[in-house]
Design a protein around this motif. Structure first.
Motif, PDB file in Angstrom:
ATOM      1  N   LEU A 570       0.799  -1.261  -0.024  1.00 59.18           N
ATOM      2  CA  LEU A 570       0.119  -0.024   0.101  1.00 59.18           C
ATOM      3  C   LEU A 570       0.805   1.464  -0.088  1.00 59.18           C
ATOM      4  O   LEU A 570       0.578   2.119  -0.658  1.00 59.18           O
ATOM      5  N   LEU A 571       1.927   1.315   0.926  1.00 60.33           N
ATOM      6  CA  LEU A 571       2.682   2.411   0.972  1.00 60.33           C
ATOM      7  C   LEU A 571       3.579   2.597  -0.402  1.00 60.33           C
ATOM      8  O   LEU A 571       3.761   3.756  -0.597  1.00 60.33           O
ATOM      9  N   HIS A 572       3.755   1.747  -1.259  1.00 62.71           N
ATOM     10  CA  HIS A 572       4.333   2.005  -2.475  1.00 62.71           C
ATOM     11  C   HIS A 572       3.356   2.283  -3.704  1.00 62.71           C
ATOM     12  O   HIS A 572       3.750   2.652  -4.524  1.00 62.71           O
ATOM     13  N   GLY A 573       1.834   2.147  -3.343  1.00 58.70           N
ATOM     14  CA  GLY A 573       0.922   2.511  -4.378  1.00 58.70           C
ATOM     15  C   GLY A 573       0.229   1.518  -4.823  1.00 58.70           C
ATOM     16  O   GLY A 573      -0.385   1.615  -5.731  1.00 58.70           O
ATOM     17  N   VAL A 574       0.524   0.207  -4.256  1.00 57.18           N
ATOM     18  CA  VAL A 574      -0.351  -0.976  -4.704  1.00 57.18           C
ATOM     19  C   VAL A 574      -1.416  -1.190  -3.714  1.00 57.18           C
ATOM     20  O   VAL A 574      -1.305  -1.417  -2.532  1.00 57.18           O
ATOM     21  N   SER A 575      -2.555  -1.144  -4.592  1.00 58.43           N
ATOM     22  CA  SER A 575      -3.779  -1.365  -3.754  1.00 58.43           C
ATOM     23  C   SER A 575      -4.014  -2.883  -3.356  1.00 58.43           C
ATOM     24  O   SER A 575      -3.186  -3.632  -3.841  1.00 58.43           O
ATOM     25  N   VAL A 576      -4.826  -2.987  -2.338  1.00 58.37           N
ATOM     26  CA  VAL A 576      -4.807  -4.199  -1.543  1.00 58.37           C
ATOM     27  C   VAL A 576      -6.259  -4.934  -1.832  1.00 58.37           C
ATOM     28  O   VAL A 576      -7.145  -4.234  -1.609  1.00 58.37           O
ATOM     29  N   CYS A 577      -6.461  -6.272  -1.927  1.00 53.42           N
ATOM     30  CA  CYS A 577      -7.597  -6.988  -1.968  1.00 53.42           C
ATOM     31  C   CYS A 577      -7.438  -8.157  -0.817  1.00 53.42           C
ATOM     32  O   CYS A 577      -6.662  -8.923  -0.930  1.00 53.42           O
ATOM     33  N   THR A 578      -8.213  -8.009   0.369  1.00 57.51           N
ATOM     34  CA  THR A 578      -8.006  -8.971   1.092  1.00 57.51           C
ATOM     35  C   THR A 578      -9.337  -9.805   1.287  1.00 57.51           C
ATOM     36  O   THR A 578     -10.456  -9.350   1.288  1.00 57.51           O
ATOM     37  N   GLY A 579      -9.087 -10.997   1.551  1.00 60.13           N
ATOM     38  CA  GLY A 579     -10.446 -11.708   1.806  1.00 60.13           C
ATOM     39  C   GLY A 579     -10.929 -12.139   3.210  1.00 60.13           C
ATOM     40  O   GLY A 579     -12.156 -12.458   3.617  1.00 60.13           O
ATOM     41  N   ILE A 580      -9.987 -11.833   4.042  1.00 61.80           N
ATOM     42  CA  ILE A 580     -10.562 -11.838   5.772  1.00 61.80           C
ATOM     43  C   ILE A 580     -10.496 -10.170   6.458  1.00 61.80           C
ATOM     44  O   ILE A 580      -9.088  -9.697   6.421  1.00 61.80           O
ATOM     45  N   PRO A 581     -11.412  -9.893   6.767  1.00 64.44           N
ATOM     46  CA  PRO A 581     -11.263  -8.545   7.083  1.00 64.44           C
ATOM     47  C   PRO A 581     -10.294  -8.238   8.337  1.00 64.44           C
ATOM     48  O   PRO A 581     -10.283  -9.131   9.365  1.00 64.44           O
ATOM     49  N   ALA A 582      -9.766  -7.256   8.206  1.00 65.23           N
ATOM     50  CA  ALA A 582      -8.835  -7.107   9.751  1.00 65.23           C
ATOM     51  C   ALA A 582      -9.759  -6.787  10.766  1.00 65.23           C
ATOM     52  O   ALA A 582     -11.093  -6.412  10.493  1.00 65.23           O
ATOM     53  N   PRO A 583      -9.326  -6.809  11.934  1.00 72.10           N
ATOM     54  CA  PRO A 583     -10.465  -6.355  13.264  1.00 72.10           C
ATOM     55  C   PRO A 583     -10.768  -4.847  13.107  1.00 72.10           C
ATOM     56  O   PRO A 583     -10.217  -4.137  14.058  1.00 72.10           O
ATOM     57  N   VAL A 584     -11.567  -4.677  11.976  1.00 73.33           N
ATOM     58  CA  VAL A 584     -12.300  -3.204  12.209  1.00 73.33           C
ATOM     59  C   VAL A 584     -13.782  -3.248  12.234  1.00 73.33           C
ATOM     60  O   VAL A 584     -14.411  -4.267  11.719  1.00 73.33           O
ATOM     61  N   PRO A 585     -14.482  -2.203  12.601  1.00 75.66           N
ATOM     62  CA  PRO A 585     -15.798  -2.429  12.479  1.00 75.66           C
ATOM     63  C   PRO A 585     -16.305  -2.238  11.220  1.00 75.66           C
ATOM     64  O   PRO A 585     -16.904  -1.322  10.471  1.00 75.66           O
ATOM     65  N   PHE A 586     -16.441  -3.404  10.295  1.00 76.84           N
ATOM     66  CA  PHE A 586     -16.407  -3.491   8.872  1.00 76.84           C
ATOM     67  C   PHE A 586     -17.863  -3.163   8.176  1.00 76.84           C
ATOM     68  O   PHE A 586     -17.930  -2.632   7.220  1.00 76.84           O
ATOM     69  N   THR A 587     -18.954  -3.100   9.308  1.00 76.08           N
ATOM     70  CA  THR A 587     -20.324  -2.540   8.778  1.00 76.08           C
ATOM     71  C   THR A 587     -20.357  -1.131   9.309  1.00 76.08           C
ATOM     72  O   THR A 587     -21.495  -0.671   8.655  1.00 76.08           O
ATOM     73  N   ASP A 588     -19.669  -0.568   9.908  1.00 71.28           N
ATOM     74  CA  ASP A 588     -19.755   0.783  10.236  1.00 71.28           C
ATOM     75  C   ASP A 588     -19.051   1.777   9.245  1.00 71.28           C
ATOM     76  O   ASP A 588     -17.922   2.110   9.360  1.00 71.28           O
ATOM     77  N   ARG A 589     -19.863   2.152   8.269  1.00 73.73           N
ATOM     78  CA  ARG A 589     -19.135   3.100   7.136  1.00 73.73           C
ATOM     79  C   ARG A 589     -18.733   4.247   7.408  1.00 73.73           C
ATOM     80  O   ARG A 589     -18.299   5.159   6.997  1.00 73.73           O
ATOM     81  N   GLU A 590     -19.099   4.783   8.874  1.00 78.34           N
ATOM     82  CA  GLU A 590     -18.938   6.114   9.250  1.00 78.34           C
ATOM     83  C   GLU A 590     -17.557   6.073  10.039  1.00 78.34           C
ATOM     84  O   GLU A 590     -17.094   7.176  10.617  1.00 78.34           O
ATOM     85  N   ASN A 591     -17.114   4.882  10.324  1.00 79.02           N
ATOM     86  CA  ASN A 591     -15.673   4.648  11.138  1.00 79.02           C
ATOM     87  C   ASN A 591     -14.694   5.391  10.631  1.00 79.02           C
ATOM     88  O   ASN A 591     -14.443   5.024   9.427  1.00 79.02           O
ATOM     89  N   ASN A 592     -13.787   6.089  11.013  1.00 83.46           N
ATOM     90  CA  ASN A 592     -12.915   6.879  10.418  1.00 83.46           C
ATOM     91  C   ASN A 592     -11.486   5.769  10.042  1.00 83.46           C
ATOM     92  O   ASN A 592     -10.939   6.161   9.047  1.00 83.46           O
ATOM     93  N   ILE A 593     -11.399   4.770  10.741  1.00 90.12           N
ATOM     94  CA  ILE A 593     -10.492   3.777  10.325  1.00 90.12           C
ATOM     95  C   ILE A 593     -10.817   3.189   8.952  1.00 90.12           C
ATOM     96  O   ILE A 593      -9.832   3.025   8.128  1.00 90.12           O
ATOM     97  N   ILE A 594     -12.044   2.700   8.848  1.00 91.51           N
ATOM     98  CA  ILE A 594     -12.549   2.193   7.580  1.00 91.51           C
ATOM     99  C   ILE A 594     -12.279   3.231   6.362  1.00 91.51           C
ATOM    100  O   ILE A 594     -11.936   2.945   5.467  1.00 91.51           O
ATOM    101  N   LYS A 595     -12.800   4.552   6.613  1.00 92.64           N
ATOM    102  CA  LYS A 595     -12.641   5.489   5.848  1.00 92.64           C
ATOM    103  C   LYS A 595     -11.164   5.739   5.370  1.00 92.64           C
ATOM    104  O   LYS A 595     -10.893   5.869   4.204  1.00 92.64           O
ATOM    105  N   PHE A 596     -10.283   5.700   6.377  1.00 92.58           N
ATOM    106  CA  PHE A 596      -8.800   5.946   6.112  1.00 92.58           C
ATOM    107  C   PHE A 596      -8.255   5.112   5.198  1.00 92.58           C
ATOM    108  O   PHE A 596      -7.742   5.325   4.186  1.00 92.58           O
ATOM    109  N   PHE A 597      -8.464   3.773   5.512  1.00 90.00           N
ATOM    110  CA  PHE A 597      -8.024   2.407   4.599  1.00 90.00           C
ATOM    111  C   PHE A 597      -8.430   2.378   3.146  1.00 90.00           C
ATOM    112  O   PHE A 597      -8.126   1.642   2.262  1.00 90.00           O
ATOM    113  N   SER A 598     -10.012   2.621   3.335  1.00 90.78           N
ATOM    114  CA  SER A 598     -10.821   1.890   2.308  1.00 90.78           C
ATOM    115  C   SER A 598     -11.816   3.125   1.347  1.00 90.78           C
ATOM    116  O   SER A 598     -12.252   2.925   0.594  1.00 90.78           O
TER     117      SER A 598
END
Ligand code: BF8
Length: 640
Positions: A570-598
């Motif tokens: 990601l830091l080099h500019g390559v986007s990431v597709c992952t199959g198992i979500p990291a421990p983040v509130p994946f259904t909360d679209r308002e969460n800033n961490i989700i917005k930051f990474f995705s």
């Protein structure tokens, strides 16, 4: 993430849907003897805790654990959901960073010991040693190969430990200029691995940083230390010692095992002791021991990343990834299981005991109760030859005691072309310019690194294989490492035998250049090879990596080490597709961490670095996301 359904449904699906027929056969045998594996233990963990799954549980002080809920939007200290989630993420990432750092430390110290004549290995990677010396600016006429290797190793060591506010030397030497400027602008250039681990733990402790954005930037800083201080250094130091892998055809799969041999299984990540065991297995002493015990010979197979290292350099079959390790032991074919460091699951000794397999640990960080400990110490390594022979002796002793009637070896064998180092990939294509030309004319539509762990949350090896099969049909070349690589080795798509299933354009290239559509490129630290490839292709075309049709794909991340892998790309500019979500509130679209990474906000990682994370649990959907992403990059470049 859709919740895992009932435990029974999950268990049934997990192996029924697996493409790995050999493992199904072994599992049936284990089930009939009531021997559990990680899939059975996982079932007993269901349903998993939703606070853990979403990263909303804070356990960073003894006031907690605190959990963020609709009625408690802050922990006892006042920390909000964003700071809790990113704090957990950062701590997991630096735990993975520390694991790779210990691996790097052993590899670097081994180079120093070999240069000083203490560790009995010749330095086989002259090409890498000279390259490093040149790039690090330490090339000097008066120094021999050993001197240059020692100096380069000491520079790498300083990148592990420097406490001054100087940027890391490996990063300076290998990172693209465009990225270095950007990283400086965002103030995320690391000092060293040790410093960034300390700072990350410090920032997340009670009463320290409560600004999620500062914590997110620290994670990026630590991820750069991960990339250049542990991936590059572990991979390079191993190449300095044992040479650069070169392409070779080999056979892999359980069917290569022989019932009446002394069978030794090598497992872990740091391959120094493993290399010595391989060297010694053909020695007159070892062969005599085996003969006296009535064995037909000595056979070695690998697992996980040590297995990938052995496969790359010696064509030794590597049989299983992290979720498959109990099945490998469960064949009952192994007299000794020799483990160095990391990804050795805690349950392995239980199953080894069922089959009277001698478990031998070789790393002081990875002790297992009841195992025989024959440690390798890179700084006191003069007796490695005797230790390797002692390990073989233990295996021979175990061979004598074993009941070979219990052996259950599935007959599956696959061919593979392995040994894909950075240099051998470039040379097989005919140079960086030729890879760039093929990308531009659409012979190769894009390059995806499909890598990383396997995870009992999904059907064994299914996501890896499903994603890869779809991508190669669309002329997307795959570079793989680690556990994912085993899923591909077990399927046959690392050879030219299955090339009919590849898209027409890529198929032609594979046939012409004798390149498999899925190129296995070593253990997880060898993701440094794909990063170098991406850097050099983009630089060769005068472009930024973020504009290139590349993607990092991790269908089943599990280990904490996997956090830094995606962030490195990601830091080099390559986007990431992952199959198992990291421990983040994946259904909360308002969460800033989700917005930051995705997300696409002006402060997101997409805006900062030109890349983002897609989370796609369904492998079919993941493949379509990757194909679309690569398609969008090509359209923006004006490439068909
Ligand atoms: O480093 S892919 S489970 S074996 S962490 Fe471990 Fe994950 Fe496998 Fe090698 Ni990588």
């Amino acid at each position: 993430m859709d919740k895992i359904k009932s435990a029974a449904e999950h268990k049934e699906n997990i192996l029924k849907s697996s493409p790995n027929t050999a493992v199904k056969q072994i599992k049936e045998g284990l089930d009939s003897s009531h021997i559990p594996t990680l899939f059975d233990r996982f079932e007993k963990q269901l349903p998993q805790c939703n606070f853990g799954l979403t990263g909303l549980c804070c356990r960073m002080c003894n006031w907690g654990p605190c959990k963020i809920t609709p009625t408690a939007d802050r922990g006892t200290c006042g920390k909000d959901a964003d700071a809790v989630v990113i704090g957990n993420h950062l701590r997991a990432m630096v735990a993975g960073l520390s694991a790779h750092a210990i691996h790097a430390h052993e590899a670097i110290m081994s180079v120093i010991s070999a240069s000083d004549g203490m560790l009995n290995f010749p330095l086989k990677g002259a090409e890498r040693i000279y390259e490093l010396a040149e790039r690090l600016g330490i090339l000097s006429d008066g120094k021999n190969l050993q001197g240059l290797a020692r100096d380069a190793a000491n520079v790498m060591l300083s990148d592990l430990s420097n406490m001054h506010s100087e940027p890391m030397k490996m990063l300076n030497a290998f990172a693209p200029t465009e990225r270095k400027k950007l990283w400086k602008e965002f103030d995320i250039i690391p000092r060293s691995v040790s410093y960034e681990v300390m700072e990350s733990l410090h920032m997340t402790t009670l009463g320290s940083c409560s600004d999620w954005n500062a914590l997110a930037k620290q994670e990026l800083r630590a991820a750069l230390a991960y990339c250049y201080g542990t991936l590059f250094t572990s991979s390079f130091a191993t190449e300095m010692l044992f040479g650069l892998p070169a392409p070779q055809e080999c056979e892999t799969g359980y069917g290569v095992l022989k019932k009446y041999n002394v069978n030794i299984l090598l497992h872990g990540h740091s391959p120094v002791m493993a290399e010595k065991i391989i060297e010694k297995m053909d020695s007159p002493e070892a062969l005599e021991m085996a003969k006296m015990a009535g064995a037909e010979g000595i056979m070695i197979a690998g697992m996980c990343c040590t297995g990938q290292e052995m496969l790359a350099r010696h064509g030794i079959p590597s049989l299983a990834n992290i979720s498959g390790q109990e099945f490998a032991v469960g064949t009952g074919a192994f007299d000794a299981l020799v483990v160095d460091m990391q990804c050795v699951i805690q349950g392995i000794k239980t199953i080894a005991d069922c089959f009277k397999t001698e478990v031998i640990t070789t790393c002081n960080s990875n002790r297992i109760p009841g195992a025989t400990h024959i440690p390798f110490d890179a700084e006191d390594s003069h007796n490695i030859d005797e230790k390797a022979l002692l390990i073989i002796r233990k295996a021979v002793e175990a061979f004598k005691k074993r009941d070979r009637k219990e052996i259950n070896i599935p007959e599956f064998v696959n061919k593979a072309i392995v040994g894909w180092s950075y240099e051998s990939i470039v040379s097989a294509f005919g140079g960086i310019k030729e890879i760039a030309r093929l990308l531009k004319n659409g012979g190769i539509r894009g390059i995806a690194t499909v890598v990383g762990c396997t995870n009992p949350k999904v059907a064994y090896e299914f996501n890896h294989l499903t994603t890869a099969e779809r991508l190669i049909k669309e002329d997307i070349l795959i570079i793989s490492t680690g556990c994912a690589g085993h899923a591909f080795l077990n399927s046959g798509i690392c050879s030219l035998d299955e090339v009919e299933s590849v898209g027409d354009a890529l198929q032609l290239i594979c046939r012409e250049k004798a390149i498999p559509p899925v190129m296995i490129s070593g253990g997880c630290v060898d993701n440094a090879r794909a990063i170098r490839l991406f850097i050099d292709i983009a630089e060769g075309m005068g472009m930024s990596i973020k504009d290139m049709p590349f993607m990092f794909v991790s269908p089943e991340p599990g280990n904490e080490k996997s956090f830094g892998q995606s962030l490195s790309f990601l830091l080099h500019g390559v986007s990431v597709c992952t199959g198992i979500p990291a421990p983040v509130p994946f259904t909360d679209r308002e969460n800033n961490i989700i917005k930051f990474f995705s997300g696409d906000e002006s402060w997101s990682i997409q805006a900062m670095l030109g890349a983002r994370i897609y989370t796609k649990r369904d492998p079919f959907e993941a493949a379509e996301t990757i194909i679309e992403h690569i398609g969008r990059k090509r359209t923006a470049l004006g490439w068909k």
